[in-house]
Design a protein around this motif. Structure first.
Motif, PDB file in Angstrom:
ATOM      1  N   THR A  68       4.763   7.099   0.964  1.00  9.07           N
ATOM      2  CA  THR A  68       6.007   6.901   1.551  1.00  9.07           C
ATOM      3  C   THR A  68       6.785   5.969   0.350  1.00  9.07           C
ATOM      4  OG1 THR A  68       5.424   4.636   2.282  1.00  9.07           O
ATOM      5  CG2 THR A  68       5.156   6.455   3.939  1.00  9.07           C
ATOM      6  N   GLU A  70       7.867   3.082   0.669  1.00  9.24           N
ATOM      7  CA  GLU A  70       7.264   1.597   0.481  1.00  9.24           C
ATOM      8  C   GLU A  70       6.059   1.717  -0.208  1.00  9.24           C
ATOM      9  OE1 GLU A  70       7.976   3.297   3.590  1.00  9.24           O
ATOM     10  OE2 GLU A  70       9.721   2.209   3.689  1.00  9.24           O
ATOM     11  N   HIS A 362       6.343   2.556   8.941  1.00 10.60           N
ATOM     12  CA  HIS A 362       6.854   1.280   9.204  1.00 10.60           C
ATOM     13  C   HIS A 362       8.275   1.023   8.136  1.00 10.60           C
ATOM     14  CE1 HIS A 362       3.351   0.834  11.351  1.00 10.60           C
ATOM     15  NE2 HIS A 362       2.611  -0.196  10.680  1.00 10.60           N
TER      16      HIS A 362
END
Ligand code: ADE
Length: 433
Positions: A68, A70, A362
């Motif tokens: 991702t 992140e 998230h």
């Protein structure tokens, strides 16, 4: 992926620098990574220090994580510290192909992940991530750790230690340690306060509801939302579903957790009773067969079912398939199963981690904490000069608190400090009533 024994190595191991969907996706990934990195200030400050001090110089790191935006920020931090990083996916559905492309093209990372890859490709990618013979592994779910303890032990010969991101992975590591097979030390990053109290609760809470909304575009207000499991992730999902106006039912097997759920104001029921009432169901237990044949058989027409636990074993989908006369993908990430009597049950993201399969995982703001802890854990493993003792280790408390302080600093929030008299008082026993 199911936590079963990995398939044996294929004879056609690719030695290519990466295996990604398409390098042409890199510009989109580049922009989205930039956007995520703006919300990750704690990791940014660690990256600045890493770039100055180079604590990971000479380290080869193999990471098996959700690919991702992140994770890209984490990988760039490790590289800034001097590490050579290879990355593969920790779930066949969670890869963001544009991010994989940007990491391969812009950052020269050894990248092995394609969204939707089959099981053989998934394990080929894990092996490719190990082919540079890492000193440190970074795992999310313990598939990579399992591989270097089973079919690929030679590729793991240089490992001095590693880190594990998730509850399920830590449980598997503890199982390996209990069986006496874990050959090196692993830091249970999941168990750090700055990880599970935030990522598991607020991250899973928001991203799971996000996934339900993206996959269904249905209103949650006034609907019955059944959350199976009241651990840190489950309580996050329950809180956010309630915040959207759903009537939340919790199912549990642990009496204390069930009591907590009652006192939080949720209705607590056995699954056998909840099955016939729920509009939405979400498993978050880390266990298998949580929603089974008899539960599917009792559900209302139109029920929507998903899993937010690490592996796709929480829903007994083979049983649902057996109960069904037909199945088809009705919307992106939503498959409709039609039962013999015409009732329709909808499964999101193939029963895999719904927040990563049907949404983006998230938000960066909360992954900042988890991945700051990961970066400090990797430094702790590699830069201490000697291998960690075999076993599962806590992230040292000082590092856990460093993450919290970095985040508070970035938010501009100051807190108090103990006075010397308070410090003495906390350690004393003479003064009482
Ligand atoms: N796990 C949950 N959300 C994630 C994200 N955004 N990136 C990496 N791993 C995750």
């Amino acid at each position: 992926m199911t936590p079963t024994t990995p398939p044996s190595p294929s004879s056609s191991l690719s030695t290519g620098a990466h295996d990604i969907r398409s390098a042409e996706l890199a510009p989109g990934g580049r922009d989205r990574i930039e956007w995520a990195m703006r919300a990750m200030p704690a990791l940014a400050s660690i990256r600045e220090r890493f770039a100055r001090d180079r604590p990971l110089a000479g380290a080869r790191i193999s990471a098996c994580m959700h690919v991702t935006t992140e994770t890209a920020a984490l990988v760039r931090t490790l590289v800034a510290g001097g590490a050579e990083v290879r990355l593969c996916a920790s779930n066949p559905l969670s890869t963001q192909d544009d991010v994989a492309a940007a990491l391969a093209v812009d950052d020269g990372i050894g990248m092995f992940a394609i969204a939707g890859e089959d099981r053989d490709t998934y394990y080929r990618h894990l092996r490719q991530a190990l082919e540079h013979r890492p000193h440190v592994i970074m795992d999310d779910g313990a598939d990579l750790t399992t591989l270097v303890h089973t079919t690929e032990s030679a590729l793991g010969a240089a490992i001095v230690g590693g880190t594990e991101e998730t509850t399920t992975g830590v449980a598997r590591l503890r199982g390996m340690a209990a069986d006496g097979v874990l050959r090196f030390g692993m830091i249970a990053v999941n168990d750090a306060d700055t990880k599970h109290l935030f990522d598991n609760r607020y991250g899973t809470g928001q991203s799971t509801i996000d996934a339900f909304m993206r996959a269904t575009n249905r209103l949650l207000a006034g609907r019955v939302f059944v959350v199976c499991g009241f651990g840190w992730c489950g309580r996050g999902v329950a809180a956010r579903a309630a915040g959207m106006g759903a009537r939340v039912i919790v199912t549990e097997i642990d009496p204390t957790r069930a009591l907590e759920a009652v006192m939080e104001g949720y209705q607590v029921l056995p699954m056998a009773s909840a099955a016939a009432i729920g509009d939405f169901f979400c498993t978050v237990t880390g266990n298998r067969d949580v929603i089974r044949r008899e539960h599917f058989a009792a559900m209302k027409d139109g029920a929507i079912v998903a899993n937010a636990g690490h592996f796709d074993v929480e829903l007994d989908l083979p049983a649902l398939a057996e109960l069904s006369v037909s199945r088809r993908e009705l919307r992106r990430s939503l498959e409709q199963f039609t039962l013999v009597d015409g009732r329709r049950i909808h499964v999101l993201a193939e029963g895999r981690l719904v927040n990563l399969g049907a949404a983006e995982g998230h938000p960066a703001d909360v992954m900042d904490l988890s991945f700051a802890a990961q970066a400090l854990a990797a430094e702790h493993v590699f830069a201490r000069g000697e291998p960690l003792a075999p076993g599962v280790h806590a992230l040292p408390k000082a590092l856990d608190q460093q993450v919290a302080r970095l985040e508070l600093d970035a938010m501009g929030i100051e807190i108090d400090a103990l006075t010397p008299a308070q410090t003495r008082y906390l350690c004393s026993w003479r003064s009482g009533t």
